[in-house]
Design a protein around this motif. Structure first.
Motif, PDB file in Angstrom:
ATOM      1  N   TRP A 122       0.849  -1.194   0.000  1.00 14.66           N
ATOM      2  CA  TRP A 122       0.000   0.000   0.000  1.00 14.66           C
ATOM      3  C   TRP A 122       0.883   1.241   0.000  1.00 14.66           C
ATOM      4  CZ3 TRP A 122      -5.261   0.350  -0.235  1.00 14.66           C
ATOM      5  CH2 TRP A 122      -5.907   1.496   0.229  1.00 14.66           C
ATOM      6  N   GLN A 123       0.825   2.023  -1.065  1.00 20.01           N
ATOM      7  CA  GLN A 123       1.659   3.232  -1.138  1.00 20.01           C
ATOM      8  C   GLN A 123       1.158   4.376  -0.265  1.00 20.01           C
ATOM      9  OE1 GLN A 123       0.650   6.280  -2.879  1.00 20.01           O
ATOM     10  NE2 GLN A 123       2.570   7.282  -2.252  1.00 20.01           N
ATOM     11  N   PRO A 124      -0.163   4.601  -0.146  1.00 22.79           N
ATOM     12  CA  PRO A 124      -0.625   5.745   0.648  1.00 22.79           C
ATOM     13  C   PRO A 124      -0.173   5.679   2.105  1.00 22.79           C
ATOM     14  CG  PRO A 124      -2.411   4.899  -0.716  1.00 22.79           C
ATOM     15  CD  PRO A 124      -1.286   3.905  -0.809  1.00 22.79           C
ATOM     16  N   CYS A 125       0.136   6.855   2.655  1.00 20.28           N
ATOM     17  CA  CYS A 125       0.491   6.943   4.067  1.00 20.28           C
ATOM     18  C   CYS A 125      -0.075   8.238   4.615  1.00 20.28           C
ATOM     19  CB  CYS A 125       2.009   6.922   4.249  1.00 20.28           C
ATOM     20  SG  CYS A 125       2.518   6.830   5.993  1.00 20.28           S
ATOM     21  N   ASN A 126      -0.472   8.215   5.880  1.00 21.61           N
ATOM     22  CA  ASN A 126      -1.037   9.416   6.505  1.00 21.61           C
ATOM     23  C   ASN A 126       0.013  10.252   7.229  1.00 21.61           C
ATOM     24  OD1 ASN A 126      -0.650   7.481   8.466  1.00 21.61           O
ATOM     25  ND2 ASN A 126      -2.675   7.682   9.389  1.00 21.61           N
ATOM     26  N   MET A 127       1.283   9.793   7.220  1.00 19.90           N
ATOM     27  CA  MET A 127       2.379  10.600   7.733  1.00 19.90           C
ATOM     28  C   MET A 127       3.281  11.023   6.579  1.00 19.90           C
ATOM     29  SD  MET A 127       3.453   8.983  11.432  1.00 19.90           S
ATOM     30  CE  MET A 127       2.347   9.150  12.842  1.00 19.90           C
ATOM     31  N   ARG A 128       4.195  11.933   6.838  1.00 20.09           N
ATOM     32  CA  ARG A 128       5.049  12.489   5.793  1.00 20.09           C
ATOM     33  C   ARG A 128       6.511  12.476   6.239  1.00 20.09           C
ATOM     34  NH1 ARG A 128       0.967  11.526   3.891  1.00 20.09           N
ATOM     35  NH2 ARG A 128      -0.478  12.839   2.680  1.00 20.09           N
ATOM     36  N   CYS A 129       6.992  11.332   6.669  1.00 19.52           N
ATOM     37  CA  CYS A 129       8.359  11.222   7.178  1.00 19.52           C
ATOM     38  C   CYS A 129       9.368  11.586   6.088  1.00 19.52           C
ATOM     39  CB  CYS A 129       8.628   9.812   7.683  1.00 19.52           C
ATOM     40  SG  CYS A 129       7.495   9.280   8.984  1.00 19.52           S
ATOM     41  N   SER A 130      10.197  12.571   6.354  1.00 11.34           N
ATOM     42  CA  SER A 130      11.158  13.043   5.355  1.00 11.34           C
ATOM     43  C   SER A 130      12.176  11.970   4.976  1.00 11.34           C
ATOM     44  CB  SER A 130      11.902  14.265   5.892  1.00 11.34           C
ATOM     45  OG  SER A 130      11.009  15.316   6.167  1.00 11.34           O
ATOM     46  N   PHE A 131      12.450  11.039   5.879  1.00 10.51           N
ATOM     47  CA  PHE A 131      13.475  10.024   5.666  1.00 10.51           C
ATOM     48  C   PHE A 131      12.947   8.750   5.024  1.00 10.51           C
ATOM     49  CE2 PHE A 131      11.877  10.039  10.010  1.00 10.51           C
ATOM     50  CZ  PHE A 131      11.255   8.799  10.059  1.00 10.51           C
ATOM     51  N   CYS A 132      11.660   8.665   4.730  1.00  9.74           N
ATOM     52  CA  CYS A 132      11.059   7.416   4.254  1.00  9.74           C
ATOM     53  C   CYS A 132      11.721   6.935   2.967  1.00  9.74           C
ATOM     54  CB  CYS A 132       9.559   7.608   4.028  1.00  9.74           C
ATOM     55  SG  CYS A 132       8.723   6.100   3.480  1.00  9.74           S
TER      56      CYS A 132
END
Length: 257
Positions: free
Chosen positions: A11-21
């Motif tokens: 699943w590509q969608p994520c509800n966070m926006r971690c800069s290091f992902c």
């Protein structure tokens, strides 16, 4: 037939926006998967194929896998084949009712805990936009819910510039995960290279972080993974149902399973 572990980033969608992902999969979404995931029926077929090929453990990751409505169906398929299941999650959807319904399908939960400081989490993007960033109390609550459900508990931590000096030993000592995995922040072209420069740390800094915590937690199972250890070391499936690796410093993909 020898069994093998596999990570399915379903699943590509994520509800966070971690800069290091390192697994944003925006390239996948733009090139071949507009919705950021396979249809449920095809995702089921991927899990069935992995189980029939001899997967002994499937780690369901993302994006944020608990946002996927058919994650429980994929877990059911894996358990039908008696495969060990793990869910890697940021914890936002881990509520008692959800685990009461689906916890029996999950052997392990790996909770992503990079910092217990809400400000650090906010600066790194480890938060849901428009919501407060997680802090110690938030993570203690999520840990309690996991343990009350009787699910084996693991902590994943990405060590980066902003949390490098933090002491996570008290939290680990209180929550007692069976394993604590430390990842050195990993630059991957096309995934996080636009945001990660200010978060990169050296091998020496990463080693110092893990040695400091090993000294504070002599009985804790700590598994450090440097950049070299992570590169090309996992059997991984992307949201489009393809094998992928990051040996060349960027993701390369196979034909769809």
């Amino acid at each position: 037939m020898h069994s093998f572990p596999v990570n399915f980033h379903l699943w590509q969608p994520c509800n966070m926006r971690c800069s290091f992902c390192f697994a944003t999969f925006l390239d996948v979404k733009q090139s071949c998967l507009p919705n950021g995931h396979l249809p449920a029926s095809e995702a089921v077929k991927v899990v069935e194929a992995l189980c029939e090929a001899g997967a002994g453990k499937i780690t369901f990751a993302g994006g944020e896998p608990t946002l996927c409505p058919w994650l429980p169906e994929l877990l059911k398929v894996a358990k039908r084949y008696e495969v060990t299941t793990m869910v890697v999650t940021n914890g936002t959807c881990l509520e008692e009712p959800w685990l009461q319904r689906h916890g029996h399908l999950i052997d392990w939960i790996a909770l992503s805990v990079d910092s217990l400081d809400a400000l650090v989490n906010a600066k790194s993007g480890r938060k849901v936009p428009g919501c407060e960033a997680p802090d110690l109390a938030w993570y203690l609550e999520k840990t309690s819910v996991i343990k009350e459900a009787g699910i084996r508990f693991k902590v994943d931590t990405v060590v980066h510039r902003l949390n490098l000096e933090e002491n996570l030993a008290p939290f680990i000592s209180i929550t007692q995960p069976e394993r604590w995995k430390l990842f050195q922040v990993l630059p991957v072209k096309g995934q996080n290279d636009a945001k990660i420069d200010c978060l990169i740390i050296s091998d020496a800094e990463f080693n110092a972080f893990q040695k400091r915590h090993k000294a504070l937690l002599p009985n804790q199972v700590i598994v450090p993974e440097s950049n070299d250890a992570m590169t090309g070391s996992y059997l991984m499936i992307d949201p489009a149902g393809r094998f992928y690796d990051n040996v060349g410093g960027r993701h390369t993909y196979s034909r769809p399973i």
